[in-house]
Design a protein around this motif. Structure first.
Motif, PDB file in Angstrom:
ATOM      1  N   ARG A 180       5.889  19.780   3.361  1.00 28.73           N
ATOM      2  CA  ARG A 180       5.281  20.874   4.128  1.00 28.73           C
ATOM      3  C   ARG A 180       5.184  22.076   3.206  1.00 28.73           C
ATOM      4  O   ARG A 180       6.167  22.460   2.573  1.00 28.73           O
ATOM      5  CB  ARG A 180       6.154  21.185   5.345  1.00 28.73           C
ATOM      6  N   HIS A 181       3.978  22.657   3.143  1.00 28.22           N
ATOM      7  CA  HIS A 181       3.755  23.799   2.259  1.00 28.22           C
ATOM      8  C   HIS A 181       3.043  24.901   3.037  1.00 28.22           C
ATOM      9  O   HIS A 181       2.083  24.616   3.759  1.00 28.22           O
ATOM     10  CB  HIS A 181       2.907  23.384   1.048  1.00 28.22           C
ATOM     11  N   PRO A 182       3.501  26.143   2.906  1.00 23.69           N
ATOM     12  CA  PRO A 182       2.850  27.224   3.657  1.00 23.69           C
ATOM     13  C   PRO A 182       1.415  27.449   3.195  1.00 23.69           C
ATOM     14  O   PRO A 182       1.105  27.334   2.014  1.00 23.69           O
ATOM     15  CB  PRO A 182       3.721  28.444   3.367  1.00 23.69           C
ATOM     16  N   LEU A 183       0.558  27.745   4.151  1.00 24.14           N
ATOM     17  CA  LEU A 183      -0.810  28.146   3.851  1.00 24.14           C
ATOM     18  C   LEU A 183      -0.832  29.655   3.624  1.00 24.14           C
ATOM     19  O   LEU A 183       0.098  30.368   4.015  1.00 24.14           O
ATOM     20  CB  LEU A 183      -1.744  27.748   4.990  1.00 24.14           C
ATOM     21  N   PRO A 184      -1.882  30.149   2.999  1.00 30.17           N
ATOM     22  CA  PRO A 184      -1.941  31.585   2.687  1.00 30.17           C
ATOM     23  C   PRO A 184      -1.706  32.473   3.904  1.00 30.17           C
ATOM     24  O   PRO A 184      -2.111  32.139   5.017  1.00 30.17           O
ATOM     25  CB  PRO A 184      -3.359  31.774   2.141  1.00 30.17           C
ATOM     26  N   ALA A 185      -1.081  33.625   3.652  1.00 30.62           N
ATOM     27  CA  ALA A 185      -0.728  34.569   4.719  1.00 30.62           C
ATOM     28  C   ALA A 185      -1.943  35.042   5.498  1.00 30.62           C
ATOM     29  O   ALA A 185      -1.829  35.332   6.676  1.00 30.62           O
ATOM     30  CB  ALA A 185       0.022  35.765   4.141  1.00 30.62           C
ATOM     31  N   ALA A 186      -3.110  35.116   4.877  1.00 34.47           N
ATOM     32  CA  ALA A 186      -4.303  35.585   5.586  1.00 34.47           C
ATOM     33  C   ALA A 186      -4.614  34.677   6.764  1.00 34.47           C
ATOM     34  O   ALA A 186      -4.989  35.143   7.826  1.00 34.47           O
ATOM     35  CB  ALA A 186      -5.500  35.636   4.641  1.00 34.47           C
ATOM     36  N   ASP A 245       0.828  -1.195   0.000  1.00 33.43           N
ATOM     37  CA  ASP A 245       0.000   0.000   0.000  1.00 33.43           C
ATOM     38  C   ASP A 245       0.862   1.246   0.000  1.00 33.43           C
ATOM     39  O   ASP A 245       2.026   1.221   0.410  1.00 33.43           O
ATOM     40  CB  ASP A 245      -0.889   0.030   1.250  1.00 33.43           C
ATOM     41  N   VAL A 246       0.260   2.340  -0.420  1.00 31.71           N
ATOM     42  CA  VAL A 246       0.820   3.665  -0.251  1.00 31.71           C
ATOM     43  C   VAL A 246      -0.216   4.446   0.549  1.00 31.71           C
ATOM     44  O   VAL A 246      -1.408   4.356   0.291  1.00 31.71           O
ATOM     45  CB  VAL A 246       1.160   4.344  -1.607  1.00 31.71           C
ATOM     46  N   GLU A 247       0.258   5.164   1.571  1.00 28.09           N
ATOM     47  CA  GLU A 247      -0.628   5.892   2.476  1.00 28.09           C
ATOM     48  C   GLU A 247      -0.348   7.380   2.380  1.00 28.09           C
ATOM     49  O   GLU A 247       0.812   7.788   2.263  1.00 28.09           O
ATOM     50  CB  GLU A 247      -0.395   5.450   3.913  1.00 28.09           C
ATOM     51  N   LEU A 248      -1.404   8.160   2.479  1.00 25.11           N
ATOM     52  CA  LEU A 248      -1.276   9.609   2.572  1.00 25.11           C
ATOM     53  C   LEU A 248      -1.894  10.056   3.880  1.00 25.11           C
ATOM     54  O   LEU A 248      -3.012   9.651   4.212  1.00 25.11           O
ATOM     55  CB  LEU A 248      -2.030  10.305   1.438  1.00 25.11           C
ATOM     56  N   THR A 249      -1.158  10.864   4.600  1.00 26.63           N
ATOM     57  CA  THR A 249      -1.670  11.511   5.793  1.00 26.63           C
ATOM     58  C   THR A 249      -1.492  13.007   5.571  1.00 26.63           C
ATOM     59  O   THR A 249      -0.399  13.460   5.250  1.00 26.63           O
ATOM     60  CB  THR A 249      -0.903  11.054   7.052  1.00 26.63           C
ATOM     61  N   LEU A 250      -2.575  13.742   5.701  1.00 30.31           N
ATOM     62  CA  LEU A 250      -2.562  15.200   5.532  1.00 30.31           C
ATOM     63  C   LEU A 250      -3.039  15.837   6.817  1.00 30.31           C
ATOM     64  O   LEU A 250      -3.982  15.348   7.439  1.00 30.31           O
ATOM     65  CB  LEU A 250      -3.515  15.637   4.416  1.00 30.31           C
ATOM     66  N   TRP A 251      -2.404  16.909   7.206  1.00 28.31           N
ATOM     67  CA  TRP A 251      -2.881  17.667   8.352  1.00 28.31           C
ATOM     68  C   TRP A 251      -2.446  19.114   8.193  1.00 28.31           C
ATOM     69  O   TRP A 251      -1.551  19.428   7.431  1.00 28.31           O
ATOM     70  CB  TRP A 251      -2.391  17.080   9.676  1.00 28.31           C
ATOM     71  N   THR A 252      -3.163  19.973   8.888  1.00 30.23           N
ATOM     72  CA  THR A 252      -2.788  21.383   8.893  1.00 30.23           C
ATOM     73  C   THR A 252      -2.214  21.733  10.252  1.00 30.23           C
ATOM     74  O   THR A 252      -2.578  21.148  11.278  1.00 30.23           O
ATOM     75  CB  THR A 252      -3.989  22.299   8.589  1.00 30.23           C
ATOM     76  N   GLU A 253      -1.293  22.639  10.222  1.00 28.24           N
ATOM     77  CA  GLU A 253      -0.716  23.256  11.413  1.00 28.24           C
ATOM     78  C   GLU A 253      -0.876  24.748  11.209  1.00 28.24           C
ATOM     79  O   GLU A 253      -1.136  25.178  10.080  1.00 28.24           O
ATOM     80  CB  GLU A 253       0.772  22.890  11.532  1.00 28.24           C
ATOM     81  N   PRO A 254      -0.724  25.544  12.228  1.00 27.40           N
ATOM     82  CA  PRO A 254      -0.820  26.990  11.998  1.00 27.40           C
ATOM     83  C   PRO A 254       0.160  27.419  10.900  1.00 27.40           C
ATOM     84  O   PRO A 254       1.368  27.240  11.010  1.00 27.40           O
ATOM     85  CB  PRO A 254      -0.446  27.600  13.353  1.00 27.40           C
ATOM     86  N   GLY A 255      -0.397  27.888   9.792  1.00 30.19           N
ATOM     87  CA  GLY A 255       0.418  28.397   8.701  1.00 30.19           C
ATOM     88  C   GLY A 255       0.974  27.362   7.745  1.00 30.19           C
ATOM     89  O   GLY A 255       1.739  27.714   6.851  1.00 30.19           O
ATOM     90  N   ALA A 256       0.622  26.076   7.889  1.00 30.27           N
ATOM     91  CA  ALA A 256       1.226  25.078   7.000  1.00 30.27           C
ATOM     92  C   ALA A 256       0.299  23.894   6.743  1.00 30.27           C
ATOM     93  O   ALA A 256      -0.466  23.487   7.610  1.00 30.27           O
ATOM     94  CB  ALA A 256       2.533  24.568   7.591  1.00 30.27           C
ATOM     95  N   LEU A 257       0.432  23.364   5.537  1.00 28.24           N
ATOM     96  CA  LEU A 257      -0.172  22.105   5.153  1.00 28.24           C
ATOM     97  C   LEU A 257       0.944  21.073   5.182  1.00 28.24           C
ATOM     98  O   LEU A 257       2.016  21.298   4.596  1.00 28.24           O
ATOM     99  CB  LEU A 257      -0.750  22.205   3.735  1.00 28.24           C
ATOM    100  N   CYS A 258       0.718  19.954   5.863  1.00 26.45           N
ATOM    101  CA  CYS A 258       1.710  18.882   5.946  1.00 26.45           C
ATOM    102  C   CYS A 258       1.127  17.623   5.322  1.00 26.45           C
ATOM    103  O   CYS A 258      -0.041  17.296   5.551  1.00 26.45           O
ATOM    104  CB  CYS A 258       2.081  18.600   7.400  1.00 26.45           C
TER     105      CYS A 258
END
Length: 156
Positions: A137-143, A81-94
Motif C-alpha cells: 500500500r502506497h499513499p497517493l499524492p496529497a492533492a 503463475d504470479v498475479e498482480l491486482t492493483l486498485w486505488t482507494e481514497p488516498g492510496a494505491l494498493c
C-alpha cells in the motif's frame, strides 16, 4: 468485451479522485516475465500522479515481490503463475502480488521484505496452503487526498 491479454487503462486519479481503479493480470512465474511485469506496472501507475521517484519505489517493491514468487513459490519441476491486482482507494494505491505455490521460507531471511517496507507505505504478507499474497500500500499524492476531503465537507 476486452481481450484477455489486454489490460484496462486506468483513469488518471486527478480526473476522478473518488473513482476506484482496478486492474488484474496474471503471468507465468518465469524470470523472463519480470521485465514485462515492470513495464505494465509503470504504464498502470504513471497516470496516478506519483512522482518519478515514487513510481520507481513502487516498481522496485513490486519487482521484489514478483521475483520472490518466481524464484521461491514453485519447485524446479512445477509451473505456476504470479498475479498482480492493483486498485486505488481514497488516498492510496494498493497492489497485491499472489502466487499459488508452496512457499518454503529459508533459514536466513533475505533483504526483500525490508526493501519493500522502505519503498512503500505498508507491506503485509500472508502465506498458507493456497500460496502467498504480498499486499503493498502506497499513499497517493496529497492533492488527490485533499480533493476528496474538500468534496466530503461541501454539503455540511
Amino acid at each position: 468485451m476486452s481481450h484477455p491479454d489486454r489490460h484496462p487503462d486506468p483513469v488518471p486519479a486527478g480526473s476522478r479522485p473518488d473513482a476506484v481503479e482496478f486492474v488484474h493480470r496474471s503471468w507465468r512465474a518465469e524470470p523472463a516475465q519480470l521485465g514485462a511485469i515492470r513495464r505494465e506496472l509503470v504504464d498502470w501507475i504513471t497516470p496516478l500522479g506519483l512522482s518519478p521517484d515514487e513510481v520507481d519505489d513502487v516498481v522496485l517493491a513490486v519487482d521484489e515481490a514478483t521475483a520472490n514468487a518466481v524464484q521461491h513459490a514453485y519447485g524446479p519441476d512445477e509451473h505456476g503463475d504470479v498475479e498482480l491486482t492493483l486498485w486505488t482507494e481514497p488516498g492510496a494505491l494498493c497492489i497485491e502480488v499472489t502466487d499459488h505455490g508452496n512457499w518454503h521460507p529459508t533459514d536466513t531471511p533475505g533483504r526483500g521484505i525490508g526493501l519493500m517496507q522502505r519503498m512503500v507505505g505498508a507491506v503485509l504478507i500472508h502465506v498458507d496452503d493456497a500460496g502467498s499474497k504480498v499486499h503493498l500500500r502506497h499513499p497517493l499524492p496529497a492533492a488527490d487526498q485533499s480533493a476528496g476531503h474538500h468534496r466530503a465537507g461541501e454539503g455540511a
